[in-house]
Scaffold this motif. Structure first.
Motif, short mmCIF file in Angstrom:
data_model
loop_
_atom_site.label_atom_id
_atom_site.label_comp_id
_atom_site.label_asym_id
_atom_site.label_seq_id
_atom_site.Cartn_x
_atom_site.Cartn_y
_atom_site.Cartn_z
N GLY A 38 -58.47 65.93 16.29
CA GLY A 38 -59.38 65.03 15.62
C GLY A 38 -59.12 63.55 15.88
O GLY A 38 -58.30 63.17 16.70
N THR A 94 -65.85 70.44 11.88
CA THR A 94 -64.73 69.50 12.01
C THR A 94 -65.07 68.20 11.30
O THR A 94 -64.73 67.12 11.76
CB THR A 94 -64.40 69.23 13.49
N GLY A 95 -65.75 68.34 10.17
CA GLY A 95 -66.28 67.21 9.45
C GLY A 95 -67.79 67.23 9.54
O GLY A 95 -68.38 67.99 10.31
N TYR A 101 -62.36 65.56 11.83
CA TYR A 101 -61.12 66.24 11.46
C TYR A 101 -60.66 67.15 12.60
O TYR A 101 -61.42 67.45 13.52
CB TYR A 101 -61.35 67.08 10.20
N THR A 142 -66.13 61.07 9.79
CA THR A 142 -64.75 61.45 10.08
C THR A 142 -64.70 62.72 10.91
O THR A 142 -65.35 63.72 10.58
CB THR A 142 -63.97 61.69 8.78
N VAL A 187 -59.84 68.86 2.37
CA VAL A 187 -60.73 68.55 3.50
C VAL A 187 -62.16 68.96 3.18
O VAL A 187 -63.11 68.20 3.38
CB VAL A 187 -60.24 69.26 4.78
N SER A 204 -60.51 59.49 3.85
CA SER A 204 -60.82 60.61 4.75
C SER A 204 -59.99 60.53 6.02
O SER A 204 -59.51 61.55 6.53
CB SER A 204 -62.31 60.63 5.08
N ARG A 205 -59.82 59.33 6.54
CA ARG A 205 -58.97 59.15 7.73
C ARG A 205 -57.54 59.57 7.42
O ARG A 205 -56.87 60.22 8.25
CB ARG A 205 -59.02 57.72 8.21
N ALA A 264 -57.49 63.28 7.44
CA ALA A 264 -57.54 63.78 8.82
C ALA A 264 -56.18 63.62 9.49
O ALA A 264 -55.74 64.49 10.26
CB ALA A 264 -58.61 63.03 9.61
#
Length: 766
Positions: free
Chosen positions: A577, A125-126, A135, A133, A153, A393-394, A397
Motif C-alpha cells: 500500500g 484495498t481501501g 491500504y 487511502t 481498517v 487512515s495513513r 495503513a
C-alpha cells in the motif's frame, strides 16, 4: 406539515414507507403494494453511468442493452443501484459527491415514489476512489494475524464511503486460496479457512459499523478453478466445498453481512448465478442469510454466452431470479426490460420479483433512504469537505504494512547498517505502483495513465530507504523490467552489487487487471517463477558473492525458497500500500520490528501446483511413491523477528470433552531476545483417525501478543468441538469421538508442544 420529496406529489410522513417509526416490514409491504412490475424490476437493476462501453457481448440479435449512462432511459421507472460513482474516473472527491447527488435527484424524480438508489463501489484495498487511502492487499492484512487491526481498517474505509454517500462496498473476498497460480491470490486472506473467516468477519464488522453494507465475494468455489485460471471451471467435490471453501462464508453470514456476490466459475457444471442450491438452499435455508445477493459484473449475460445455460437475456434473468439472485450489477442486461419480458412470458413469476424487491427495500429502509427527510447530498458535500486520505487512515495503513511484512530468514543481513555502501537493485525498488494491489485506484483505473499520478502521496522503497538511512551511500540499478524479457540491465546491476558492501534486491509484481499486470484479476501464471527475467537477475546477483537481502513484493507466493541459502536475509511483503515504502524501510533499518506471519506457504519448486498446507497425509512427501518433493521452503504461519520467542507449557483444562462441548488451552510465550517484539502463538490440530482423510495439520486458533525482553505471558484459547467438524462418508457435517492431537508453536512447521484431547460420546451431526 407536508413534506414533498423529489418525484412525489403531496406525500407526507403518514405514508407508511416514509415513516421511520413503523416496523420495517410494514414500510416495505406498503411500498411494494403500490409498485408496478416495471417499478419493482427497476429496484433490482443498476446502471454504470460514468462509462459508455457496453461491457461483454451477449447473444447475437439481443436488443436488451439499454444505453449505459443514460439515466433518462435506464432509470425511467426508478433504480436499484448506482454503480461505482467514485471508482470509475479520476475526479476530485467533492466533484464526485456533487455528481452523485445530481444522479440521486434524477433517480428520485423519475420514480413515482421518490425512491433513491443505493450506491456501491469497490473497497478491497481501501475505497477505490481517486485520492483515497491505499491500504495493503487482503493477503497482507492476513499476514498481520491481527483481526482487531483489520476491523479498524474496515471501519476507516466504511467511514470514508459513508461520508461520500456510498452505501455498499464490494468486499471482502473470503475465497480460500487453493492454487497460487491464480491471479486473485492477493485479494484473499490466504489458504486457511479459519484465518480467512477471522479476517473476513473483522473486516465486515468494521465496514458495517460505519453504516455501509459489506459484500462477500465470490460465492462459491471461485478460487479452486482448474489450473488457477480466472473463470475456469471448478472441479472440486462437495466435501472440499463444505470443509474448506464454504466455512468462511458461513461464518461471516452468521456475523450479519449485508450482501453476497456470486462466483463466475461453474461448480460441477452449475453456474453459481443460476444455482438455486447455492443461493437459496445453502445460503438462505441452511444458513439463514437475510440480505441481498448481487451478481458479479455481467454474470447474467455470461449465463448466455459463457455457461450457455440460458438461451437469451430474458431467460438468464429468469434463471438467476428463480435461483435467488436479487440485484444485477453493474447494469441491466438480464434484469431491467429483459426481466419484465420474462415475467410477461411466464418464465418467471411476479412473486419471484416481489421476494427480491422486499430484500432490496429492507436495505434501503435500514439505510434511511426511504425516510421522508432523506437528503440526496452526501454528508461530505453538505460539510463542504471530503478528505479520503486522512492522517489517521495513513497511520492505519502504515500499521498494517509494518505488521504484515514477513521476515523469512536472517543470517545477519538485517538490520541494515547505518553507514557504508549499499546497492539497491530490482524493478520493484523505485516504482511505487508495485506497492499497490490490483483494486487500488491507480492500478485498477489508471494503469495506462502514469501522467495522472496516484492521487495519494506515496514513497517508493528507494526514496524511503534514502530518508531512513541518510548515512548510507546508495547506488540504484533496476536490473530488469518487471515482466518484459529484457536482461540487458542485469550486468550493470551485478556491477553495482560488486561495488557495494551489501545489496538489497527487490523483486516481485506490479498488479493490474486481465493481463496488464503480473498479479490481480485475470493475471494468472503458468508456474511460480518470478515474472519476466527477474529469476535471472536474482541468480546473477547472488552469484556475485556479496551479502544480499532479498525482498519479495508480490501478490502471490513465488517459489523463491531455493534462493534462501544464498541470501543474508529474505523478506516477503504482499503489496503493502501507500505507506509500504516507509514501513518496509523502517523494518529493514531496524527502527521497527517484524511481526508478520505467512498466510500461505513459500514454495521451493515453481511447479507442482496446486498444493496447500491443508493436505492429507498422501500430500506429504512420499519418496518411495514419487520423486517430487512438495515440502515448502517456508511453511504456513512462518515469520521471524529481530528478537526470539519460546512457546511452551501447552496444557488443557481437561483431557476429555464430549463431542458437543468446550475446552480451554493454555500456552506460555516468552520473549527470550533483547528487543521488544510481537509473536503470534498458533494452535493446530490433527485428527489422526477419521472416517475420511483429514489434513495433516489445521489451524485451530491464534493470538498475537507483544512482549518486552524477558517478559512472558500465558495465552488462553477457548475452543468448541464444532471446530473439529468435517463432512463424513454419508455427506453430513459431523463431530466424531476419538483422539485429537493439539500442537502449539510459532508456525505450522514449528510446534514443539503437543497434547492429546479425547472427544467422548457418540457421533454428533451438525
Amino acid at each position: 406539515m407536508t413534506t414533498t420529496l423529489p418525484g412525489q406529489t403531496g406525500l407526507t410522513p403518514a405514508h407508511p414507507w416514509t415513516d421511520p417509526s413503523l416496523p420495517v416490514d410494514e414500510r416495505v409491504e406498503a411500498l411494494l403494494a403500490r409498485l408496478s412490475l416495471e417499478e419493482k424490476v427497476a429496484q433490482l437493476s443498476s446502471t454504470w453511468d460514468d462509462i459508455e462501453a457496453d461491457g461483454p457481448e451477449v447473444a447475437p440479435g439481443s436488443n436488451h442493452f439499454g444505453r449505459v449512462g443514460d439515466l433518462d432511459q435506464v432509470a425511467r421507472h426508478g433504480l436499484g443501484q448506482l454503480t461505482r460513482p467514485y471508482g470509475t474516473l479520476p475526479r476530485p472527491a467533492l466533484e464526485h459527491a456533487r455528481l452523485l447527488a445530481e444522479r440521486q435527484r434524477q433517480v428520485m424524480a423519475q420514480s413515482r415514489f421518490g425512491i433513491p438508489a443505493m450506491a456501491h463501489d469497490e473497497c478491497l484495498t481501501g475505497f477505490t476512489a481517486y485520492g483515497a487511502t491505499i491500504y495493503p492487499t487482503s493477503l497482507a492484512m492476513a499476514a498481520t494475524f491481527d483481526p482487531a487491526l483489520i476491523r479498524r481498517v474496515g471501519a476507516a474505509i466504511g467511514t470514508d464511503m459513508a461520508e461520500a454517500g456510498v452505501h455498499q462496498g464490494l468486499a471482502p473476498v473470503v475465497d480460500v486460496i487453493r492454487d497460487y497460480r491464480w491471479g486473485r491470490c492477493e485479494e484473499t486472506y490466504g489458504e486457511d479457512p479459519y484465518l480467512v473467516g477471522e479476517m473476513g468477519e473483522a473486516y465486515v464488522n468494521g465496514l458495517q459499523s460505519a453504516g455501509v453494507f459489506a459484500t462477500l465475494k465470490h460465492f462459491a468455489g471461485y478460487s479452486a478453478s482448474m489450473g488457477g485460471r480466472n473463470h475456469a471451471p471448478v472441479g472440486i467435490g462437495r466435501r472440499e466445498l463444505y470443509d474448506v471453501i464454504l466455512p468462511p462464508f458461513e461464518r461471516v453470514v452468521a456475523a450479519g453481512v449485508g450482501s453476497v456476490m456470486n462466483s463466475y466459475a461453474e461448480i460441477d457444471g452449475e453456474a453459481p448465478a443460476a444455482s438455486r442450491w447455492l443461493l437459496t438452499e445453502v445460503l438462505r435455508e441452511q444458513w439463514g442469510f437475510e440480505g441481498t445477493v448481487v451478481s458479479d459484473y455481467w454474470s447474467l449475460p455470461f449465463l448466455v454466452n459463457a455457461h450457455r445455460v440460458a438461451a437469451d437475456l430474458p431467460d438468464a434473468g429468469a434463471l438467476a431470479l428463480r435461483a435467488g439472485l436479487d440485484v444485477e450489477l453493474p447494469d441491466q442486461r438480464g434484469f431491467g426490460d429483459a426481466l419484465v419480458e420474462a415475467v410477461r412470458e411466464g418464465r418467471a413469476t411476479e412473486a419471484d420479483v416481489d421476494r427480491a424487491v422486499r430484500r432490496v427495500l429492507r436495505q434501503k429502509v435500514a439505510l434511511g433512504l426511504l425516510d421522508a427527510d432523506w437528503d440526496p447530498e452526501p454528508p461530505a458535500l453538505r460539510a463542504g469537505e471530503l478528505d479520503l486520505d486522512k492522517p489517521a487512515s495513513r497511520q492505519l495503513a502504515h500499521a498494517v504494512a509494518q505488521s504484515s511484512a514477513v521476515l523469512l530468514s536472517n543470517d545477519g543481513g538485517l538490520p541494515l547498517p547505518a553507514t557504508g555502501r549499499i546497492a539497491l537493485i530490482g524493478p520493484c525498488a523505485d516504482d511505487v505502483r508495485t506497492m499497490f494491489g490490483c483494486y487500488s485506484f491507480p492500478n485498477h483505473v489508471l494503469a495506462d495513465r502514469d501522467d495522472l499520478g496516484n492521487g495519494v502521496e506515496a514513497a517508493p522503497l528507494r526514496e524511503a530507504l534514502a530518508a531512513e538511512l541518510p548515512g548510507v551511500e546508495w547506488e540504484f540499478a533496476p536490473g530488469c523490467p518487471i515482466r518484459d524479457e529484457d536482461a540487458s540491465g542485469i550486468p550493470a546491476a551485478v556491477e553495482a552489487s560488486h561495488r557495494a558492501d551489501l545489496t538489497v534486491l527487490v523483486v516481485g509484481d506490479k498488479a493490474g487487471m486481465f493481463g496488464v499486470g503480473t498479479s490481480g484479476e485475470g493475471c494468472d501464471v503458468e508456474d511460480l517463477r518470478l515474472p519476466g527475467v527477474q529469476e535471472e537477475l536474482v541468480e546473477a546477483v547472488l552469484a556475485g558473492g556479496k551479502p544480499v537481502v532479498l525482498v519479495v513484493n508480490s501478490g502471490r507466493p513465488y517459489a523463491v525458497g531455493r534462493f534462501a541459502a544464498g541470501t543474508a536475509a529474505m523478506v516477503q511483503v504482499f503489496l503493502p500500500g501507500e505507506e509500504g515504502g516507509r514501513a518496509v524501510a523502517e523494518l529493514l533499518s531496524g527502527a521497527a520490528n517484524f511481526s508478520g506471519k505467512l498466510p500461505v506457504q513459500i514454495p521451493n519448486s515453481p511447479a507442482g501446483q496446486p498444493y496447500t498446507y491443508l493436505h492429507p497425509p498422501l500430500g506429504d512427501r512420499q519418496s518411495w511413491l514419487s520423486n517430487l518433493d512438495p515440502t515448502p521452503a517456508f511453511p504456513f504461519g512462518h515469520g521471524l523477528s529481530y528478537t526470539t520467542f519460546s512457546v511452551d507449557g501447552l496444557r488443557l483444562d481437561r483431557e476429555q470433552v464430549p463431542t458437543d462441548g468446550e475446552f480451554e488451552v493454555f500456552v506460555r510465550v516468552r520473549n527470550t531476545g533483547a528487543v521488544r517484539g510481537a509473536e503470534t502463538v498458533q494452535l493446530y490440530f490433527t485428527d489422526p483417525v477419521a472416517q475420511v482423510t483429514r489434513p495433516v495439520r489445521a489451524l485451530l486458533a491464534f493470538t498475537k501478543v507483544e512482549l518486552e525482553p524477558g517478559e512472558e505471558t500465558i495465552v488462553r484459547f477457548a475452543v468448541h468441538t464444532d471446530r473439529f467438524a468435517f463432512t463424513g462418508v454419508e455427506g453430513h457435517r459431523i463431530v466424531e469421538p476419538g483422539e485429537i492431537l493439539l500442537h502449539a508453536g510459532s508456525s505450522s512447521g514449528d510446534t514443539p508442544n503437543e497434547a492429546v484431547l479425547r472427544l467422548t460420546g457418540g457421533q454428533r451431526n451438525l
